[in-house]
Scaffold this motif. Sequence first.
Motif, short mmCIF file in Angstrom:
data_model
loop_
_atom_site.label_atom_id
_atom_site.label_comp_id
_atom_site.label_asym_id
_atom_site.label_seq_id
_atom_site.Cartn_x
_atom_site.Cartn_y
_atom_site.Cartn_z
N LEU B 199 0.82 -1.22 0.00
CA LEU B 199 0.00 0.00 0.00
C LEU B 199 0.85 1.26 0.00
N ALA B 200 2.03 1.21 0.61
CA ALA B 200 2.88 2.39 0.64
C ALA B 200 3.33 2.75 -0.77
N LEU B 226 -6.60 6.93 1.35
CA LEU B 226 -5.75 5.81 1.73
C LEU B 226 -4.81 6.22 2.87
N ARG B 227 -4.27 7.44 2.76
CA ARG B 227 -3.34 7.90 3.78
C ARG B 227 -4.00 8.09 5.12
N ALA B 238 -8.94 -3.24 7.22
CA ALA B 238 -8.06 -4.30 7.71
C ALA B 238 -6.77 -4.35 6.91
N LEU B 239 -6.91 -4.16 5.60
CA LEU B 239 -5.74 -4.21 4.72
C LEU B 239 -4.79 -3.05 5.05
N SER B 241 -4.58 -1.40 7.93
CA SER B 241 -3.96 -1.55 9.24
C SER B 241 -2.89 -2.64 9.22
N ALA B 242 -3.07 -3.67 8.38
CA ALA B 242 -2.07 -4.73 8.30
C ALA B 242 -0.76 -4.21 7.72
N HIS B 244 0.61 -1.45 8.37
CA HIS B 244 1.29 -0.54 9.28
C HIS B 244 2.32 -1.23 10.15
N GLY B 245 2.69 -2.46 9.80
CA GLY B 245 3.70 -3.17 10.57
C GLY B 245 3.08 -3.94 11.70
N PHE B 246 3.95 -4.63 12.42
CA PHE B 246 3.50 -5.53 13.46
C PHE B 246 3.25 -4.77 14.75
N ARG B 248 2.55 -5.32 18.70
CA ARG B 248 2.54 -6.37 19.69
C ARG B 248 1.27 -6.34 20.53
#
Lengths: 290, 253
Positions: B199-200, B226-227, B238-239, B241-242, B244-246, B248
Amino acid sequence: MTALLTVEDLWVRFQTRNRLVEAVRGISFSVGRERIGIVGESGSGKSMTGRAILGLVQHPGIVQAKRIDFKGRDLTSLSDRDLRAIRGQHISMIMQDPKYSLNPVIKVGHQIAESYRLHHKSSRTEAKIKTLEMLEEVQIPDPERVFNTYPHELSGGMGQRVMIAMMLIPNPEILIADEPTSALDVTVQKRVLEIMDKLVRDRGMGLIFISHDLNLVSSFCDRILIMYAGRIIETCLAKDLHNTSHPYTRGLLNSLPSLQNPSEKLPILNRDPRWKEEPSVNAIREYSNA
Amino acid sequence: MLEAHNLHVWFGAGADKFHAVKDASFSISQGESFGLVGESGSGKSTILKAIIGLAENWTGHLTVDGETLGKKRNRNFYSKVQMVFQDPYASLHPRHTVDRCLSEPLRMRKTSNIDARINQSLNDVGLDPTYRFRYPHQLSGGQRQRVAIARTLIQDAKFLLLDEPTSALDVSVQAEILNLLNDLKRQKGLTYLLVSHDLAVVSHMCDRIAIMQAGKIVETIDKQMLRTATTETDYAAALISASHGFKRSTSQI
């Protein structure tokens, strides 16, 4: 916390017809019960480091090290037979692409069970029970069905979970993950990472996470080693990645397009030939007993 | 530049029939960059294949530059529309030099001054003329992708279909190729249809983005949405947010 693995002055060389290629040039680092990330571009020697620890560098590669110390045993001096006892049971490795790392003509359940039975004296039934438990632990919805499938019947994400199950079932102390999620979609990637993260944390394992994705590593690991041309060019805590100083690390970070901070033109990494000659950073850490 | 209405694409027949793209409609205007994102298997590459004529079974209306597309594509079509493939290691003929790879489409169309045009196109993509007589294995991944782009430009294509053009490349090389594509777009007024799972990259390159899931376009948003992650559907959220990296915290629950 004590160091599980200490690697000192590791070299991996390949003799080709025309010249000697030095893939890894004298790196030193240690791994405790923590998550270490190794990042770098292709050809920086990060995968070779993982392979060299397990003695998986193939001919004509030559591995040399002052010592590779795993809980008091020097892996460089072990025979193939003794090394096999360590590989899998104490240190195991997840490869990049499940498609090429699983045996295509054996059911995945049997492959996982084999890896359990190799290291534990157990009956087939016990191994099967353990396998089903493990498949459940990596969040495979229907373990019984997946047990009886062949690798080609699984999607990439499922395949990678099977690989993780296979590598974790002997309960190793160190897990080396070589780009475990690069072949996966972002949404699947996230789930696989969550599974790995949970298992590593619950079992108190050491993890060496090899990846080219800087942001992923900084959000997933505790400590990061940045490799360039076979050397560790910088090391930092994961949370400090964005405050690093080395121009190579900065260049890699800046060349990533970003969702939040759009820019008209991406800065391009200009490689300085002097970086190759910089001495490797010693990433052996003192572990206190705290 | 491109209009797609009710596009359906499928593979196989009978029980094996797989409906890869379901009822996709979108349009791209001249000089725009349009992005298609989604997971693997969501049909984003299949749309490109249908446009370029590599997927035979499709229905619906496809119009490129005012011309309605039929089952067959003529030569004139390929001088306007060209595709850049994902893997530069696989999309160049291993036993053809860069020179041959670039001159072949010109000879097919009996163009004159081939020599000058090859040098010009190498220059356009920032490759030194000394690379002209090299084989693909003598080039790095980024250089190969530059050759693949040169091959599309040498035919004066105005509409490029880019199928994950940088996913096989390192991030530093990816930046070079993305910059090159943006520069070329500005100089030559090109139109892009870019497929990517990153996405980036899409937000950097594209003005409007269609999000695909299981063969359907679930949402079409623009760069700004999108930004800021202003989406209507849960899947799109969901796509985003996914990517944006992991985190914890989500896994500790």
